[in-house]
Design a protein around this motif. Structure first.
Motif, mmCIF file in Angstrom:
data_model
loop_
_atom_site.group_PDB
_atom_site.id
_atom_site.type_symbol
_atom_site.label_atom_id
_atom_site.label_comp_id
_atom_site.label_asym_id
_atom_site.label_seq_id
_atom_site.Cartn_x
_atom_site.Cartn_y
_atom_site.Cartn_z
ATOM 1 N N UNK A 341 21.646 -6.906 22.741
ATOM 2 C CA UNK A 341 22.937 -7.322 23.295
ATOM 3 C C UNK A 341 23.647 -6.141 23.961
ATOM 4 N N UNK A 342 23.498 -4.963 23.372
ATOM 5 C CA UNK A 342 24.100 -3.743 23.930
ATOM 6 C C UNK A 342 23.487 -3.404 25.286
ATOM 7 N N UNK A 343 22.148 -3.398 25.349
ATOM 8 C CA UNK A 343 21.485 -3.089 26.610
ATOM 9 C C UNK A 343 21.801 -4.141 27.663
ATOM 10 N N UNK A 344 21.871 -5.401 27.248
ATOM 11 C CA UNK A 344 22.195 -6.459 28.205
ATOM 12 C C UNK A 344 23.614 -6.268 28.746
ATOM 13 N N UNK A 345 24.528 -5.847 27.894
ATOM 14 C CA UNK A 345 25.894 -5.579 28.339
ATOM 15 C C UNK A 345 25.927 -4.455 29.367
ATOM 16 N N UNK A 346 25.137 -3.404 29.109
ATOM 17 C CA UNK A 346 25.071 -2.302 30.050
ATOM 18 C C UNK A 346 24.489 -2.736 31.395
ATOM 19 N N UNK A 347 23.432 -3.550 31.342
ATOM 20 C CA UNK A 347 22.788 -4.025 32.556
ATOM 21 C C UNK A 347 23.729 -4.928 33.354
ATOM 22 N N UNK A 348 24.430 -5.805 32.635
ATOM 23 C CA UNK A 348 25.379 -6.705 33.295
ATOM 24 C C UNK A 348 26.509 -5.914 33.950
ATOM 25 N N UNK A 349 27.015 -4.898 33.240
ATOM 26 C CA UNK A 349 28.077 -4.053 33.792
ATOM 27 C C UNK A 349 27.603 -3.339 35.054
ATOM 28 N N UNK A 350 26.367 -2.864 35.019
ATOM 29 C CA UNK A 350 25.799 -2.176 36.179
ATOM 30 C C UNK A 350 25.658 -3.132 37.365
ATOM 31 N N UNK A 351 25.156 -4.317 37.102
ATOM 32 C CA UNK A 351 24.982 -5.321 38.157
ATOM 33 C C UNK A 351 26.331 -5.708 38.767
ATOM 34 N N UNK A 352 27.326 -5.934 37.904
ATOM 35 C CA UNK A 352 28.656 -6.322 38.390
ATOM 36 C C UNK A 352 29.293 -5.206 39.211
ATOM 37 N N UNK A 353 29.090 -3.948 38.768
ATOM 38 C CA UNK A 353 29.671 -2.825 39.486
ATOM 39 C C UNK A 353 29.059 -2.678 40.877
ATOM 40 N N UNK A 354 27.770 -2.905 40.975
ATOM 41 C CA UNK A 354 27.096 -2.811 42.279
ATOM 42 C C UNK A 354 27.533 -3.936 43.217
ATOM 43 N N UNK A 355 27.904 -5.060 42.624
ATOM 44 C CA UNK A 355 28.318 -6.212 43.434
ATOM 45 C C UNK A 355 29.791 -6.128 43.843
ATOM 46 N N UNK A 356 30.546 -5.242 43.235
ATOM 47 C CA UNK A 356 31.986 -5.141 43.486
ATOM 48 C C UNK A 356 32.275 -4.647 44.903
#
Length: 356
Positions: A341-356
């Motif tokens: 869940x921690x790694x998935x949160x990090x990956x999701x945050x990274x994906x969202x940041x790149x899409x911003x």
């Protein structure tokens, strides 16, 4: 002597049958004693590895993690007498290795522990000597009575690696207590591939310690590996959209994850190394970093909140002024999270940041 375990090749998939449930009834004292005897005591250097061990071991392990807080820095952690007592009765020890949690080496020796020790860095393909470790394990498996590697031998091997390993020319300060291997990033828990191999090894060795539950450990490992595959799929989705995007990391903790997402670590190596070592960033390197941020080439900045200083704050402020997303990736597991869940949160945050 403590037996250190060579990192094996990827274990073949083994189909597992679920154990039949125990019959109901009130537990007896004998049942409680038998249950305690079936529980394997595991000690992990950090709660990252403790979480993985709990996923694999389920109800048949008792896991204690030495470092459990995001406010603690494993690089500089000083083990206590209580830590030594905790490790003394362990049957399996999980450490990161590579100079990251060197306090574990001292604890194992001081406690007189006879536990097997799994070292995560040895399951990483970039680790110096990883191939020879795998070959040695294969030779050990085929031999009728292979000798166990002693703790002294293991320590000697690591000392040689740290002295002679050929890297990318990174120079680490002597006497900093980190004992890094030049050119090698020891933060391997951010590499899903390494964690997959480690999980399989944990299942294998728990099965040796508690043979009656080996099928459970194997099944749990298979389920865990499937979740790791999900993380890799999510990273693949980032690569498909943003391959080559440049990321600035204030410290090398998340680099494996960045690279697995097909992104480029554009950080001047002298910057991230200085922050990791707790040293001042050279003025010329700081200027280079600020110019890089000002150039508009950086898509995301990732900060390790467990280390840093004035220079880290300065580049963070500059990134925010340029509307560059700034993420925090920690070294240890946040409260209430599992590894996945921690790694998935990090990956999701990274994906969202790149899409911003």
């Amino acid at each position: 002597m403590t037996r250190r375990v060579f990192a094996p090749l990827v274990l073949g998939a083994v189909s597992a049958l679920a154990l039949a449930g125990c019959a109901g009834g009130t537990p007896t004292a004998g049942d409680a004693t038998e249950s305690a005897a079936d529980t394997v005591s595991v000690v992990a250097s950090t709660n990252v590895y403790g979480s993985i061990a709990e996923e694999i071991g389920g109800d048949f392990v008792e896991v204690t993690s030495i470092i459990t807080s995001t406010s603690q820095d494993p690089h500089s952690y000083e083990a206590s007498a209580q830590d030594q007592l905790t490790l003394k009765d362990a049957q399996l020890v999980i450490e990161n290795g590579g100079g990251y949690d060197s306090f574990m080496e001292s604890l194992v020796e001081a406690s007189g522990s006879t536990a097997e020790v799994l070292t995560a860095v040895e399951y990483n393909h970039d680790y110096p000597g990883a191939e020879s470790h795998e070959e040695a394990h294969a030779d050990e498996a085929s031999a009728s009575a292979a000798p166990s590697e002693s703790a002294d031998d293991h320590a000697h091997d690591h000392a040689e690696g740290e002295t002679h390993a050929e890297g990318d020319g990174h120079d680490h300060a002597e006497g900093d207590g980190h004992n890094h291997i030049e050119g090698f990033n020891e933060h391997v828990w951010y590499d899903p591939h390494t964690v997959e191999h480690l999980a399989e090894a944990i299942a294998e060795h728990l099965g040796e310690l508690a043979p009656d539950h080996a099928v459970d450990f194997t099944a749990n490992a298979e389920a865990f590996v499937e979740q790791i595959a999900g993380l890799e799929d999510a990273l693949g989705q980032i690569e498909a959209k943003d391959a080559g995007a440049k990321v600035f990391v204030t410290e090398p903790v998340p680099v494996y994850l960045v690279e697995a997402a097909g992104l480029t670590n554009a950080t001047p190596s002298a910057f991230s190394e200085a922050v990791e070592e707790g040293q001042d960033v050279p003025p010329a390197t700081l200027l280079e970093s600020l110019q890089l941020i000002d150039s508009g080439e950086i898509a995301v900045m990732i900060v390790n909140p467990q280390t840093g200083g004035a220079e880290t704050t300065q580049v963070m402020d500059e990134a925010k002024a340029k509307s560059i997303p700034v993420l925090e990736f920690t070294e240890t597991l946040p409260e209430g999270e599992t590894y996945v869940s921690w790694m998935q949160s990090n990956i999701t945050a990274l994906s969202d940041a790149l899409a911003a």
